[in-house]
Each structure stands twice: as C-alpha cells, then as structure tokens.
Design a protein around this motif. Structure first.
Motif, PDB file in Angstrom:
ATOM      1  N   THR A   1      39.545  23.867  35.548  1.00  0.00           N
ATOM      2  CA  THR A   1      40.674  24.455  36.261  1.00  0.00           C
ATOM      3  C   THR A   1      41.877  24.449  35.331  1.00  0.00           C
ATOM      4  N   VAL A   2      42.537  25.583  35.213  1.00  0.00           N
ATOM      5  CA  VAL A   2      43.725  25.713  34.371  1.00  0.00           C
ATOM      6  C   VAL A   2      44.954  25.794  35.271  1.00  0.00           C
ATOM      7  N   VAL A   3      45.994  25.080  34.911  1.00  0.00           N
ATOM      8  CA  VAL A   3      47.290  25.184  35.578  1.00  0.00           C
ATOM      9  C   VAL A   3      48.202  25.970  34.646  1.00  0.00           C
ATOM     10  N   GLN A   4      48.690  27.115  35.112  1.00  0.00           N
ATOM     11  CA  GLN A   4      49.496  27.989  34.266  1.00  0.00           C
ATOM     12  C   GLN A   4      50.908  28.131  34.815  1.00  0.00           C
ATOM     13  N   LYS A   5      51.888  27.950  33.931  1.00  0.00           N
ATOM     14  CA  LYS A   5      53.292  28.208  34.272  1.00  0.00           C
ATOM     15  C   LYS A   5      53.912  29.015  33.151  1.00  0.00           C
ATOM     16  N   THR A   6      54.383  30.219  33.477  1.00  0.00           N
ATOM     17  CA  THR A   6      55.031  31.054  32.474  1.00  0.00           C
ATOM     18  C   THR A   6      56.381  31.531  32.988  1.00  0.00           C
TER      19      THR A   6
END
Length: 234
Positions: free
Chosen positions: A90-95
């Motif tokens: 699972t990837v947690v992405q914040k951009t």
C-alpha cells in the motif's frame, strides 16, 4: 458528452463524474506504482496525515513531492519509482496538486485519476459508463492553468467522445509546459532526468485508476478496462 475543465479553486459544487489530471507527476507516478505491483494508493490530506498513516502501518510506503524527507520512503518521481518493487504494498501519496484535486471531488459518484500514461484506458472507461450527467476534468496544476494537465484533459475528453483526436499536438503542449521546463532544468527537487519523457509516454499502461472512499480514506486502485477487441460494449 458534456465536459467542463476546472481548476481546484473553481470547484464550487460536487460533480457527478470527475477526472482528476496531474501529468507531472502525481498520476504518472501512481500508474507506475501500480505497474510495479502496488495494491492500492491512499491519497493523504497532508504530509502530517501521510506520516501518521505510515506510523500506524509501518509496512505501507509513504511518498511525497520534493526532496527526500524523514519518514517518507519515496519521492514523487516516475524515473526513481520505476525500479522499485512494490509488490502487494500500500502506498500513501501526498502531492502538491494531484492528491488535493482528488480529495476535492471525493463525493463525486465516479472519480478517475489520470495522466497521459493511462489516457486511452481512462477515455474508454468514460465511454463505457456513458456519463450522461457530464464530466468535470479537474486541471490540478497551477490553479487550473497548467498546460500539461489541460492538454491531457482535452485529449482524454476528445478520445472519450470518439473524435479520433491526434495526440501529437497535445503531447507537444505538455512537453513545452512550464512544469516540463522546470523538471528538465532541475528546478523541481526529487526529480529524475527521465521524468518528462515518462510523463509523456502515451498509453504506457492499459488500466484506468479509480478513487473511492474506503474506511474514511480516499483510495486509488487500478481498474482494468476491456478493449473493443475483447468484446466490450462502448
């Protein structure tokens, strides 16, 4: 198909169907993450939220814009991500823009996240769904003015309506955009020299990406869209 192209600040009501565009680089990166085996991507509200999720789930992979930072495993670069094994993770992405745009339309009945690398699959899914209530394309970069995102949105819209749109001029616009120049010139930290080329790699992947609420989180997953050759009804 009725289409609108809006920046994040212009979203005054919840659309029925939203296609959130971030070419350079959030949703190019997301597509690469799925290609490298990621099971799902959690779109985080803030850097602190991303770190909190990582703290609760140490096996998750946290990813952010900009340079490497404590607590984060990866940066938002397709060139750096393409060699990483994310099998089953699972990837947690914040951009800066892409994840913000998706969260801004989280109550829509259908939320797709897209870039050129998944353009045709995204257009095909829009065609199969019909989208009688219209489609809102969320142009995330530069408050809706990012030409790489607008070009991608317009290209997908054209493909979704079956207009046979030639991709060359849309890709050229994206390649001449401010974001492309900043990436190529090393202005944006956390970048790889191949990032621009990877962001312009049209239809690299055969899946669309659908974001849905799951347990109070906005979760992005790949969605296989059958091609006409597979007998899908368009």
């Amino acid at each position: 198909m009725d289409t609108r192209f809006l920046g994040i600040p212009d979203l005054v009501e919840t659309p029925s169907v939203a296609v959130v565009i971030d070419v350079m680089r959030a949703y190019t990166v997301a597509a690469w993450a799925f290609a490298r085996g990621a099971e799902k991507i959690v779109l985080a509200e803030s850097l602190d939220d991303a770190l909190a999720l990582k703290a609760r789930h140490p096996d998750w992979v946290a990813l952010k814009d900009g340079p490497a930072a404590p607590g984060f495993d990866l940066v938002n670069s397709p060139g750096l991500l393409r060699s990483v094994d994310l099998g089953g993770r699972t990837v947690v992405q914040k951009t800066t823009a892409g994840t913000v745009g998706a969260l801004a339309v989280k109550d829509a009945s259908l939320v797709l996240c897209a870039a050129f690398v998944v353009a045709e699959a995204t257009a095909r899914l829009l065609r199969t769904r019909g989208c009688d209530g219209g489609v809102t394309f969320v142009v995330t970069g530069e408050d809706g003015q990012a030409d790489e995102d607008l070009a991608c949105a317009q290209y997908i819209a054209g493909r979704a309506t079956g207009s046979g749109t030639d991709p060359a001029r849309f890709l050229r616009r994206a390649g001449e955009s401010r974001a492309a120049a900043e990436l190529a010139g090393g202005v944006r930290p956390g970048a790889h020299p191949d990032d621009v080329a990877l962001c312009l790699d049209l239809d690299r992947f055969p899946f669309a990406m659908v974001a849905t609420p799951e347990d109070s989180l906005m979760v992005l997953r790949p969605y296989a869209v059958p091609s006409p050759a597979d007998g899908a009804s368009l």
